[in-house]
Write an enzyme that holds these catalytic residues in place. Structure first.
Site, PDB file in Angstrom:
ATOM      1  N   LYS A   1       0.287 -25.673  32.588  1.00  0.00           N
ATOM      2  CA  LYS A   1      -0.356 -26.385  32.139  1.00  0.00           C
ATOM      3  C   LYS A   1      -0.983 -27.592  33.998  1.00  0.00           C
ATOM      4  CE  LYS A   1       1.283 -30.767  30.368  1.00  0.00           C
ATOM      5  NZ  LYS A   1       1.910 -31.409  29.682  1.00  0.00           N
TER       6      LYS A   1
ATOM      7  N   GLU B   1      11.933 -36.994  16.253  1.00  0.00           N
ATOM      8  CA  GLU B   1      12.228 -38.373  16.262  1.00  0.00           C
ATOM      9  C   GLU B   1      13.391 -38.772  15.245  1.00  0.00           C
ATOM     10  OE1 GLU B   1       8.621 -37.635  16.704  1.00  0.00           O
ATOM     11  OE2 GLU B   1       8.776 -38.786  19.043  1.00  0.00           O
TER      12      GLU B   1
ATOM     13  N   ARG C   1       7.859 -43.000  12.745  1.00  0.00           N
ATOM     14  CA  ARG C   1       8.141 -40.930  12.226  1.00  0.00           C
ATOM     15  C   ARG C   1       9.850 -40.964  11.547  1.00  0.00           C
ATOM     16  NH1 ARG C   1       5.382 -36.515  14.294  1.00  0.00           N
ATOM     17  NH2 ARG C   1       3.692 -37.384  13.488  1.00  0.00           N
TER      18      ARG C   1
END
Ligand SMILES: Cc1ncc(C[n+]2csc(CCOP(=O)(O)OP(=O)(O)O)c2C)c(N)n1
Length: 623
Positions: free
Chosen positions: A281, A367, A395
């Site tokens: 990353k 979630e 969600r």
């Protein structure tokens, strides 16, 4: 020498390039991404990590005929630059400019609208099945991060794809990071594969097993179970193989030769395939490599040195105030526990996680699990505080209803990024929560007018033990009002009357209270006598105060940063209708359409919530 990128206006152009020029191309793309993001802000670290991946995918597959679905889409800047959007790239995330994610209307290379984690996989699976049903012939490729593998929907799709033997290619872009460090057992498994530790671990497991059976020790010696033997027998991606996928990897995701070789081979397979690619990353930009969490989603910065502007003297963000207040309360109350779904930094829970690691739960991008977990914690007498962004909480609607509200459990939902979030756009605006939370029985729903009131609402909600509560607050900084040393509670279910008038009553909630007061000043100068109420509670409504004031004003204007349908204003209309009170009421909020990306003020303005428009509406209402 001219830049290679200058000759790339489509993936076709890319495919005509000789392989040797691709590393140079990658370098040029990185420079372009760093330049634009440093000026405009955006998702830097993930996109820098996926530059070679984007080149290799478009180089090997016949895009846009072949469909490439980037999960979330925040890592797809190189994909945008390579697919004819280079000229528009400097408009990234600006009003009217390119989206920060994939958008079908933006390009034929974007096969779906992305933004929420995990959905690339099930949607890609649907496309692969549709292609086969219709007898068509193209490849479907889902590119998912390792963080995404903590998401239920991604796993549910892997489960089906393997069982159905679907012709789908999954590229696992593994950088060991979500926004923060990836959490969970799957992530530990992936990192064992990467480091080759899987073989050592397996050897240890076999050794222990054999030591427990008679004659096992001898057998173990006989088997000479070395890492090399095991490597030959077991695939490192055993988990994926067991799910029915052909596993390939792990590959160095920055080595274009390896990527291209593998993708060219994979292109001909007609079965579920998973290519495991290891990337870094922030690759190629030292500050982002060093601190990928800060550079995950970043505002403007100095591209020379990666230094971000100091927020000196600015008020704290609502998330920071939430985090600080909860930490303060948790130091005195051992029953308070905090839950996040992969956003410890964004929600302001980072310090809490360091101070009370045993009382902090990061479930990954899950979630639904965050909410169900909180139900379990509450059922056992703890005080769970779930901090989730409004759009992502969608969600978990079912879990909120079935597992928390139905049981009347005292869970506190701190709904961050409620309202307009700005540059992330329609997938990330939190414009529905007042409507969907208000509809749930047993729920209390509040919104503070400023950061100090947020503190009070947290204290108030934590002492409410008779059902769940939600506090919704916006993205960004407060107004700079002094924070409370010892936050005091507010009266349950009571609004705050800020001004009493006789002509127009403005009933406002949360982020709109400040604006209501501004409108009130202008209206007064125009000879109107306005009243303003900070509603504080959307549910239960402070019926008594509201009805009293409605009676003493000619007309009513409601203001909220939520869709009008089913929101705060609807609540007021329902109340008046239930009481049989005829009154001229106008509800101002967001229209029922998906709101594009842009700066917050621009979007409020364009949707009729700019100060001038509010005043105009008020005057019209007064006739
Ligand atoms: C449902 C949902 N929850 C949370 C987020 C916020 N979010 C955006 S990117 C991201 C991390 C994704 O990690 P990974 O898939 O590994 O990609 P990386 O950023 O590491 O490239 C998260 C949590 C989201 N987009 N969708």
């Amino acid at each position: 020498m001219g830049r290679i990128l200058d000759g790339i206006n489509s993936a076709e152009d890319l495919r005509r390039l000789p392989r040797e020029s691709l590393p140079q191309l990658a370098q040029e793309i990185r420079e372009e991404i760093i330049q634009v993001v440093s000026e405009r802000g955006g998702h830097l670290a993930s996109s820098l990590g996926a530059v070679e991946l984007a080149i290799a995918v478009h180089y090997c597959f016949d895009t846009p005929r072949d469909r490439v679905l980037w999960d979330v889409g925040h890592q797809a800047y190189a994909h945008k630059i390579l697919t004819g959007r280079r000229d528009l790239f400097p408009t990234l995330r600006q009003y009217g400019g390119l989206s920060g994610f994939l958008r079908r209307q933006e390009s034929p290379y974007d096969p779906y609208d992305s933004g929420h984690s995990g959905s690339a996989l099930p949607i890609a699976l649907g496309m692969a099945e549709a292609r086969d049903l219709k007898g068509e012939d193209y490849r479907v490729i889902a590119i998912v991060g390792d963080g995404t593998l903590s998401t239920g929907v991604a796993f549910e799709a892997l489960n089906c794809a393997g069982a159905w033997k679907s012709d789908i290619i999954v590229i696992l872009n593994d950088n060991e990071m979500s926004i923060s460090k990836t959490v969970g057992a799957i992530s530990a498994y992936l990192s064992r594969i990467m480091t080759g530790q899987w073989a050592t671990r397996l050897r240890e497991d076999v050794k222990q097993l054999l030591h427990e059976v008679p004659g096992g020790k001898k057998l173990f010696r006989l088997m000479k179970v070395t890492e090399e033997v095991l490597k030959g027998v077991f695939s490192p991606g055993l988990l994926f193989e067991e799910l029915g996928f052909k596993y390939l990897g792990p590959l160095d995701g920055h080595n274009l030769d390896h990527l291209i070789e593998t993708f060219k081979n994979v292109r001909h397979l007609r079965r579920p395939v998973l290519v495991h690619v290891i990337t870094k990353k922030g690759k190629g930009y030292a500050p982002a490599e060093k601190d990928p969490t800060t550079f995950h989603g970043v505002g403007r910065f100095d591209s020379e040195n990666g230094i971000l502007p100091e927020p000196d003297g600015l008020p704290p963000t609502y998330s920071e105030v939430f985090g600080r207040t909860l930490l303060q309360l948790a130091s005195k109350d051992p029953e308070i526990v905090a839950i996040t779904a992969a956003m410890p930094q964004g929600t302001g829970l980072h310090d809490f996680s360091k101070r009370f690691p045993e009382r902090f739960f990061d479930v990954g991008i899950a979630e639904q699990t965050a909410v169900s977990l909180s139900a379990g914690l509450a059922l056992c007498g703890l005080k769970p505080v779930v901090a989730i962004y409004s759009a992502f909480l969608q969600r978990a609607f079912d879990q909120i209803v079935e597992e928390v509200a139905l049981e009347k459990l005292p869970v506190l939902f701190c709904v961050d990024r409620a309202g307009i979030v700005g540059e992330d756009g329609p997938t990330h605006h939190g414009l529905l929560d007042l409507s969907y939370l208000r509809a749930i029985p047993n729920f209390t729903v509040m919104a503070p007018k400023d950061e100090a009131e947020l503190q009070s609402m947290i204290v108030t909600a934590l002492s409410h033990r008779n059902g769940p509560s939600a506090i919704r607050y916006p993205k960004g900084r407060g107004y700079g009002v002094p924070l409370q040393e010892e936050p005091h509670p507010i009266e349950w279910g009571k609004s705050e009357v800020l001004k009493v008038g006789s002509d127009l009553l403005i009933l406002a909630i949360g982020s709109m209270v400040h604006r209501a007061l501004q409108a009130c000043d202008i209206l007064q100068q125009k000879g109107v006598s306005p009243g303003v109420v900070n509603a504080r509670f959307v549910k239960p409504l402070d019926e008594e105060t509201i009805l009293d004031l409605v009676a003493s004003h000619r007309v009513v204007l409601t203001l909220e940063e939520n869709v009008v349908e089913g929101g705060f204003g609807s609540g007021i209309l329902e109340l008046l209708s239930r009481k049989g009170i005829p009154k001229k009421v106008r509800c101002l909020g967001f229209p029922s359409r998906f709101i594009e990306h842009g700066r917050r003020e621009e979007l409020l303005e364009s949707c009729g919530l700019g100060l001038k428009t509010i005043v105009k509406q008020a005057l019209e209402l007064l006739g």
